[in-house]
Enzyme design. Structure first.
Site, mmCIF file in Angstrom:
data_model
loop_
_atom_site.group_PDB
_atom_site.id
_atom_site.type_symbol
_atom_site.label_atom_id
_atom_site.label_comp_id
_atom_site.label_asym_id
_atom_site.label_seq_id
_atom_site.Cartn_x
_atom_site.Cartn_y
_atom_site.Cartn_z
ATOM 1 N N MET A 16 0.816 -1.207 0.000
ATOM 2 C CA MET A 16 0.000 0.000 0.000
ATOM 3 C C MET A 16 0.853 1.262 0.000
ATOM 4 O O MET A 16 0.331 2.376 -0.052
ATOM 5 C CB MET A 16 -0.930 0.020 1.211
ATOM 6 C CG MET A 16 -1.940 -1.108 1.235
ATOM 7 S SD MET A 16 -3.125 -0.884 2.575
ATOM 8 C CE MET A 16 -3.831 -2.526 2.644
ATOM 9 N N LYS A 66 15.504 -6.653 4.595
ATOM 10 C CA LYS A 66 15.833 -5.649 5.605
ATOM 11 C C LYS A 66 17.207 -5.833 6.237
ATOM 12 O O LYS A 66 17.861 -4.859 6.617
ATOM 13 C CB LYS A 66 14.761 -5.625 6.699
ATOM 14 C CG LYS A 66 13.423 -5.063 6.249
ATOM 15 C CD LYS A 66 12.456 -4.942 7.411
ATOM 16 C CE LYS A 66 11.140 -4.328 6.989
ATOM 17 N NZ LYS A 66 10.234 -4.114 8.139
ATOM 18 N N GLU A 78 22.688 4.499 13.602
ATOM 19 C CA GLU A 78 23.083 3.732 14.794
ATOM 20 C C GLU A 78 21.985 2.786 15.276
ATOM 21 O O GLU A 78 22.250 1.627 15.598
ATOM 22 C CB GLU A 78 23.477 4.713 15.909
ATOM 23 C CG GLU A 78 23.826 4.056 17.240
ATOM 24 C CD GLU A 78 22.672 4.087 18.217
ATOM 25 O OE1 GLU A 78 22.588 3.150 19.031
ATOM 26 O OE2 GLU A 78 21.852 5.017 18.152
ATOM 27 N N ASN A 87 14.748 -0.325 6.946
ATOM 28 C CA ASN A 87 13.510 -0.284 6.161
ATOM 29 C C ASN A 87 13.388 0.991 5.330
ATOM 30 O O ASN A 87 12.447 1.133 4.557
ATOM 31 C CB ASN A 87 12.285 -0.443 7.063
ATOM 32 C CG ASN A 87 11.899 0.842 7.777
ATOM 33 O OD1 ASN A 87 12.763 1.646 8.140
ATOM 34 N ND2 ASN A 87 10.609 1.044 7.999
ATOM 35 N N ASP A 102 10.630 1.493 11.709
ATOM 36 C CA ASP A 102 9.586 0.594 12.219
ATOM 37 C C ASP A 102 9.339 0.815 13.716
ATOM 38 O O ASP A 102 8.209 1.051 14.145
ATOM 39 C CB ASP A 102 9.969 -0.872 11.981
ATOM 40 C CG ASP A 102 9.800 -1.295 10.532
ATOM 41 O OD1 ASP A 102 8.925 -0.742 9.850
ATOM 42 O OD2 ASP A 102 10.551 -2.180 10.084
ATOM 43 N N ALA A 128 9.500 -12.647 19.361
ATOM 44 C CA ALA A 128 10.919 -12.277 19.391
ATOM 45 C C ALA A 128 11.509 -12.238 17.981
ATOM 46 O O ALA A 128 12.685 -12.486 17.781
ATOM 47 C CB ALA A 128 11.692 -13.269 20.271
ATOM 48 N N GLY A 130 11.626 -10.155 13.957
ATOM 49 C CA GLY A 130 12.156 -8.883 13.483
ATOM 50 C C GLY A 130 11.388 -7.675 13.969
ATOM 51 O O GLY A 130 11.978 -6.667 14.359
ATOM 52 N N ARG A 152 7.352 -18.250 22.166
ATOM 53 C CA ARG A 152 7.129 -19.699 22.187
ATOM 54 C C ARG A 152 8.420 -20.430 22.504
ATOM 55 O O ARG A 152 8.434 -21.394 23.260
ATOM 56 C CB ARG A 152 6.577 -20.152 20.830
ATOM 57 C CG ARG A 152 6.220 -21.625 20.748
ATOM 58 C CD ARG A 152 5.626 -21.946 19.395
ATOM 59 N NE ARG A 152 6.530 -21.595 18.320
ATOM 60 C CZ ARG A 152 7.532 -22.373 17.899
ATOM 61 N NH1 ARG A 152 7.769 -23.538 18.479
ATOM 62 N NH2 ARG A 152 8.300 -21.988 16.897
ATOM 63 N N LYS A 154 11.618 -19.781 24.438
ATOM 64 C CA LYS A 154 12.139 -18.844 25.428
ATOM 65 C C LYS A 154 13.580 -18.439 25.126
ATOM 66 O O LYS A 154 13.974 -17.286 25.336
ATOM 67 C CB LYS A 154 12.055 -19.472 26.814
ATOM 68 C CG LYS A 154 12.410 -18.537 27.957
ATOM 69 C CD LYS A 154 12.165 -19.226 29.296
ATOM 70 C CE LYS A 154 12.503 -18.341 30.474
ATOM 71 N NZ LYS A 154 12.216 -19.010 31.765
#
Length: 280
Positions: A16, A66, A78, A87, A102, A128, A130, A152, A154
């Site tokens: 979009m 990315k 940085e 991105n 992001d 956990a 991106g 899921r 750890k």
């Protein structure tokens, strides 16, 4: 001469971004155009060289490029370097410089919705991957010190915490551990793809025991209200979908390219119009 901007990814036809950026260029009366470019992983290096050769003024980067694009750029901001993902790329003085908007886009959208001091909110991030990495690094860099991560696996959450270079107070949790302690959190951020259309009946975590003063944010915006958000609302919590993050990360990219912050409410309406009846 018309300036050229765009977005690269694989796939990319669904994006979009052309609609919102081309409208912003029109609104700001800028002689510029934004295209989507389908770039496969094996062609990424040639694509970046080609865009620099013809003077593409800036572009967004989406899945799966990315991280892979970082060594192909002349400089990386940085925060983007710490996150390990870019991105947004801007062309300055013959050099391509990479940023990550992001996490900042999410933080900006969140700050507009959450009352009180964000830094004081005990926060739980679900996932956990991106997106979680960008959001987590940005939150703690902005001063939100107490941010736990439930995943899921750890160990992946533990790795994410250990790789964050900023000061923080964080604990890695399993999903069951997070559920058992859900009332402790002021802010819960869902960063996985669980609950995205068409699997709208899925949820990563049971939030029925949350406190009514909590805020639950889901980065998904299709559907606009995921199951986890519906359950949170039913228990009195305030909710936020991912539309604000998408719009604000795009607006920050536009600002990096042009120095102008576009009308985010107009961007949001364009996305809502594009989604039409496809929000569930």
């Amino acid at each position: 001469m018309k300036k050229i901007y765009g977005v690269i990814g694989d796939p990319i036809a669904h994006s979009m971004s052309p609609a919102i950026h081309n409208d912003a260029f029109d609104q700001e009366q800028m002689d510029a155009v934004y295209h989507h470019f389908h770039v496969t992983p094996e062609c990424l290096q040639d694509a970046v060289k080609g865009m620099k050769a013809i003077g593409v003024s800036g572009f967004n980067v989406t899945i799966p490029h990315k991280t892979a694009i970082i060594p192909l750029l002349d400089e990386v901001d940085e925060l983007a370097q710490a996150i390990g993902a870019v991105n947004t790329v801007v062309y300055r003085d013959g050099r391509y410089i990479g940023y990550n908007t992001d996490g900042k886009g999410f933080y900006k959208a969140l700050a507009e919705e959450v009352s009180g001091d964000l830094a004081s909110k005990k926060t739980l991030i679900i996932g956990a991957g991106g997106a979680a990495r960008a959001i987590y690094f940005t939150l703690v860099k902005e001063g939100v010190k107490q941010v736990d991560i439930a995943n899921r696996t750890k160990e992946r959450a533990e790795t994410l915490i250990s790789e964050c270079p900023y000061e923080k107070q964080s604990t890695a949790l399993t999903m069951l551990e997070a559920e058992a302690n859900i009332m402790a959190y002021d802010l819960i951020i869902q960063t996985t793809s669980i609950g995205m259309s068409p699997k709208v009946d899925d949820t990563p975590l049971d939030v029925t025991a949350i406190k009514a003063s909590a805020v639950v944010s889901d980065i998904i915006y299709n559907p606009l209200k995921t199951k986890i958000l519906m359950e949170a609302e039913q228990n009195g919590a305030k909710t936020q979908n991912g539309l604000g993050m998408f719009v604000n990360q795009a607006a920050l990219a536009f600002q990096i390219w042009t120095g102008v912050m576009p009308d985010t409410s107009r961007m949001e309406q364009i996305v809502l119009n594009k989604l039409g009846g496809q929000t569930c």
